[in-house]
Design an enzyme around this catalytic site. Sequence first.
Site, short mmCIF file in Angstrom:
data_model
loop_
_atom_site.label_atom_id
_atom_site.label_comp_id
_atom_site.label_asym_id
_atom_site.label_seq_id
_atom_site.Cartn_x
_atom_site.Cartn_y
_atom_site.Cartn_z
N HIS A 109 -5.53 3.79 -1.91
CA HIS A 109 -6.88 4.12 -1.42
C HIS A 109 -7.19 5.54 -1.86
CE1 HIS A 109 -9.68 4.28 2.41
NE2 HIS A 109 -10.29 4.67 1.31
N HIS A 155 -4.08 -4.92 7.61
CA HIS A 155 -4.19 -3.86 8.61
C HIS A 155 -3.31 -4.17 9.83
CE1 HIS A 155 -5.68 -0.10 10.10
NE2 HIS A 155 -5.59 -0.64 11.28
N GLY A 156 -2.40 -3.25 10.08
CA GLY A 156 -1.56 -3.33 11.27
C GLY A 156 -0.47 -4.38 11.21
N ASN A 215 0.85 -1.19 0.00
CA ASN A 215 0.00 0.00 0.00
C ASN A 215 0.90 1.25 0.00
OD1 ASN A 215 -1.45 2.26 1.04
ND2 ASN A 215 -3.11 0.88 1.61
N ASP A 232 -0.07 4.50 -0.06
CA ASP A 232 -0.73 5.75 0.38
C ASP A 232 0.19 6.67 1.19
OD1 ASP A 232 -3.00 4.69 -0.73
OD2 ASP A 232 -3.96 4.20 1.18
N HIS A 233 1.04 6.06 2.04
CA HIS A 233 1.84 6.90 2.93
C HIS A 233 2.81 7.80 2.17
CE1 HIS A 233 -0.06 5.03 6.16
NE2 HIS A 233 0.95 4.88 6.98
N GLU A 289 -11.17 -9.46 2.35
CA GLU A 289 -9.92 -9.13 3.02
C GLU A 289 -10.25 -9.04 4.50
OE1 GLU A 289 -7.24 -6.14 1.42
OE2 GLU A 289 -6.61 -5.59 3.45
N GLY A 335 0.91 -1.53 4.44
CA GLY A 335 1.33 -0.18 4.08
C GLY A 335 2.26 0.45 5.09
N HIS A 336 1.72 0.75 6.27
CA HIS A 336 2.45 1.59 7.22
C HIS A 336 3.85 1.06 7.55
CE1 HIS A 336 2.88 4.56 10.43
NE2 HIS A 336 3.49 3.58 11.08
N GLU A 391 -8.48 0.55 -3.13
CA GLU A 391 -9.35 0.58 -1.95
C GLU A 391 -10.26 1.78 -2.07
OE1 GLU A 391 -7.13 0.85 1.63
OE2 GLU A 391 -6.11 -1.04 1.31
N ARG A 426 -7.03 12.91 0.87
CA ARG A 426 -5.98 13.36 1.79
C ARG A 426 -4.60 12.83 1.41
NH1 ARG A 426 -7.24 9.95 7.25
NH2 ARG A 426 -9.28 10.87 7.00
N HIS A 427 -4.54 11.74 0.64
CA HIS A 427 -3.21 11.27 0.20
C HIS A 427 -3.20 11.01 -1.32
CE1 HIS A 427 -5.19 7.51 1.20
NE2 HIS A 427 -4.95 7.60 2.50
N ARG A 458 -9.32 8.22 -1.19
CA ARG A 458 -10.31 8.60 -0.18
C ARG A 458 -11.17 9.74 -0.68
NH1 ARG A 458 -8.83 6.55 5.28
NH2 ARG A 458 -10.56 7.83 5.95
N THR A 491 -6.79 6.27 9.98
CA THR A 491 -6.72 5.26 8.92
C THR A 491 -7.97 4.40 9.04
OG1 THR A 491 -5.39 3.46 7.97
CG2 THR A 491 -5.37 3.65 10.37
N THR A 492 -8.17 3.45 8.13
CA THR A 492 -9.34 2.59 8.19
C THR A 492 -9.36 1.87 9.54
OG1 THR A 492 -8.87 2.24 5.87
CG2 THR A 492 -10.62 0.92 6.82
N1 PXP Z 1 -5.93 -3.22 3.86
C1 PXP Z 1 -6.89 -2.27 3.93
C2 PXP Z 1 -8.23 -2.59 3.39
C3 PXP Z 1 -6.63 -1.01 4.49
O1 PXP Z 1 -7.59 -0.08 4.55
C4 PXP Z 1 -5.33 -0.73 4.95
C5 PXP Z 1 -5.02 0.62 5.52
O2 PXP Z 1 -5.04 1.55 4.51
C6 PXP Z 1 -4.34 -1.73 4.81
C7 PXP Z 1 -4.68 -2.97 4.29
C8 PXP Z 1 -2.92 -1.50 5.23
O3 PXP Z 1 -2.85 -1.30 6.59
P1 PXP Z 1 -1.47 -0.89 7.26
O4 PXP Z 1 -1.12 0.47 6.72
O5 PXP Z 1 -1.78 -0.89 8.70
O6 PXP Z 1 -0.47 -1.92 6.84
#
Ligand code: PXP
Length: 243
Positions: free
Chosen positions: A43, A191-192, A7, A9-10, A151, A213-214, A70, A49-50, A45, A100-101
């Site tokens: 994503h 996520h996370g 991801n 986005d960052h 997912e 992503g993060h 996304e 924002r990004h 949005r 974030t989501t």
């Molecule tokens: N999957 C989805 C559907 C998300 O919304 C996100 C956050 O944008 C991620 C994966 C990635 O999450 P993270 O940035 O915590 O790795």
Amino acid sequence: MPTLGVNIDHVATVRQARRTDEPDPVWAAVEAQLAGASCITFHLREDRRHIIDRDVPLLKGVVNVKLNMEMAIAPDVVAIAVETRPDQCCLVPEKREEVTTEGGLDVVKMRDKLKGVVSKLRDVGSVCSAFIEPDPAQIEAAAALGFEVVELWTGGYAHAANPEARVIELEKLDRGIAFAEGCGLRVHGGHGLTYRNIGPVAGLSGFEEFNIGHSIMARAMFVGVRTATAEMVALLDQHGSKE
Ligand code: PXP
């Protein structure tokens, strides 16, 4: 063996902090692909924002692995998805005030609103994925709506307060995978997830793809996107279930 969706986005978040043209998330997509990412995730949005509209056709042009968009079901975003035809659209919940989501989409509650969007996206050839919690009612509703993929939100696992809670969350994911497969769905996770917590979750049999992503972009600040991506690909190779 699970594959990696990166991801980006960052990278766009840093660019938008100054509303300038650097760093370019499209460059990050190229670097991630060169390092072995199987999917590039972004994503768009509602508040832009990004990722911004300019990025979307450029990503479509340069990404030659799977492109995963996304998105929430805002009409202007759906229109861009229909025009872009990403390989995959992952429908997510979106709140303007969130960082974030923050959890899965409530597919059960949003059934009527989602129905038309899923069929529009499927009509242009995009695989539809629902970002949901590993809850049988949500999984069943996603299958009934025509989603091909779920997912599963891995935030419960990633943010578990202690090792016992983490095991419970891992078991929930394991049961969610089995239930989703029983409904004829393919299963992704996200996520996370980080370099430190990916091992056990990658070891569960059934996850085909992780979107991260993060953690990758945080590491990329020091080692570059290419190295950070390659390190995560290596961890999936090492810990990923071979079943
Ligand atoms: N999957 C989805 C559907 C998300 O919304 C996100 C956050 O944008 C991620 C994966 C990635 O999450 P993270 O940035 O915590 O790795």
